[in-house]
Design a protein around this motif. Structure first.
Motif, PDB file in Angstrom:
ATOM      1  N   TYR A  37       0.860  -1.179   0.000  1.00  0.00           N
ATOM      2  CA  TYR A  37       0.000   0.000   0.000  1.00  0.00           C
ATOM      3  C   TYR A  37       0.900   1.233   0.000  1.00  0.00           C
ATOM      4  CZ  TYR A  37      -3.812   3.136   1.132  1.00  0.00           C
ATOM      5  OH  TYR A  37      -4.728   4.161   1.098  1.00  0.00           O
ATOM      6  N   PRO A  38       0.557   2.300  -0.742  1.00  0.00           N
ATOM      7  CA  PRO A  38       1.491   3.413  -0.955  1.00  0.00           C
ATOM      8  C   PRO A  38       1.868   4.240   0.276  1.00  0.00           C
ATOM      9  CG  PRO A  38      -0.616   3.840  -2.038  1.00  0.00           C
ATOM     10  CD  PRO A  38      -0.665   2.443  -1.532  1.00  0.00           C
ATOM     11  N   ILE A  39       1.097   4.178   1.334  1.00  0.00           N
ATOM     12  CA  ILE A  39       1.475   4.907   2.552  1.00  0.00           C
ATOM     13  C   ILE A  39       1.394   3.966   3.752  1.00  0.00           C
ATOM     14  CG2 ILE A  39       0.779   7.185   1.691  1.00  0.00           C
ATOM     15  CD1 ILE A  39      -1.784   6.920   3.351  1.00  0.00           C
ATOM     16  N   SER A  90       0.198  -4.795   2.659  1.00  0.00           N
ATOM     17  CA  SER A  90      -0.235  -4.925   1.269  1.00  0.00           C
ATOM     18  C   SER A  90      -1.526  -4.122   1.087  1.00  0.00           C
ATOM     19  CB  SER A  90      -0.487  -6.395   0.922  1.00  0.00           C
ATOM     20  OG  SER A  90      -1.611  -6.871   1.632  1.00  0.00           O
ATOM     21  N   THR A  91      -1.818  -3.810  -0.143  1.00  0.00           N
ATOM     22  CA  THR A  91      -3.077  -3.134  -0.456  1.00  0.00           C
ATOM     23  C   THR A  91      -4.250  -4.019  -0.043  1.00  0.00           C
ATOM     24  OG1 THR A  91      -2.054  -1.885  -2.243  1.00  0.00           O
ATOM     25  CG2 THR A  91      -4.449  -2.173  -2.358  1.00  0.00           C
ATOM     26  N   GLU A  92      -4.128  -5.314  -0.281  1.00  0.00           N
ATOM     27  CA  GLU A  92      -5.177  -6.260   0.098  1.00  0.00           C
ATOM     28  C   GLU A  92      -5.449  -6.205   1.602  1.00  0.00           C
ATOM     29  OE1 GLU A  92      -6.034 -10.730  -1.223  1.00  0.00           O
ATOM     30  OE2 GLU A  92      -4.139 -10.512  -0.122  1.00  0.00           O
ATOM     31  N   PHE A  93      -4.400  -6.216   2.409  1.00  0.00           N
ATOM     32  CA  PHE A  93      -4.560  -6.159   3.864  1.00  0.00           C
ATOM     33  C   PHE A  93      -5.299  -4.890   4.262  1.00  0.00           C
ATOM     34  CE2 PHE A  93      -3.400  -4.870   8.112  1.00  0.00           C
ATOM     35  CZ  PHE A  93      -3.513  -6.043   8.846  1.00  0.00           C
ATOM     36  N   LEU A  94      -4.882  -3.763   3.700  1.00  0.00           N
ATOM     37  CA  LEU A  94      -5.520  -2.499   4.078  1.00  0.00           C
ATOM     38  C   LEU A  94      -6.989  -2.482   3.666  1.00  0.00           C
ATOM     39  CD1 LEU A  94      -5.033   0.219   5.465  1.00  0.00           C
ATOM     40  CD2 LEU A  94      -5.048   1.173   3.187  1.00  0.00           C
TER      41      LEU A  94
END
Length: 147
Positions: A109-111, A119-123
């Motif tokens: 994830y970018p931030i 990861s983006t998935e986790f967020l």
């Protein structure tokens, strides 16, 4: 996974809309009582800010700028405006998730939102549970205070 996330976000944003619509006394949306520190209105604004920040601005590249303090200090916004903001947020979430590929979900994830990178998935999974958590609080708030 992307379709599952869309389904969950749409389901719970539609429930959020229904909860806000269901207040018989509009002023009660902003009520607090005893140990209930946050009104349903402020929780709604918080969810809108959260999703527009972490999904809209970061993934969808919208120009949304969050003012988290106002999510909890703004009061007496009309039901009509809250409902319009929920509708717009639902569209933003759907538009942003449509941009993702399954491979994007595995990327960082970018931030940094928590103590470490995710990861983006986790967020995104976290955001679904965050939405559901506050949605439950709003439901309980309405049933307790909207007499």
């Amino acid at each position: 996974m992307i379709e599952t996330l869309k389904t969950l976000f749409n389901r719970d944003l539609n429930k959020l809309k229904l909860e806000i619509e269901s207040y018989q006394n509009e002023s009660k949306i902003w009520s607090v009582d005893k140990t209930i520190a946050n009104s349903a209105g402020n929780l709604c604004l918080h969810l809108i800010g959260n999703l527009n920040t972490y999904i809209g601005a970061q993934i969808g590249k919208t120009d949304y700028i969050r003012n988290r303090e106002l999510e909890f200090s703004n009061k007496d916004i009309s039901k009509e405006i809250l409902l319009a903001q929920i509708k717009a947020t639902t569209q933003t979430v759907n538009d942003a998730l449509t941009l993702l590929t399954e491979e994007d979900l595995k990327k960082e994830y970018p931030i940094i939102v928590f103590e470490a990178k995710t990861s983006t998935e986790f967020l995104l999974i976290h955001l679904t549970t965050h939405l559901a958590y506050h949605l439950g609080q709003i439901n309980y708030h309405r049933r307790l205070l909207d007499n």
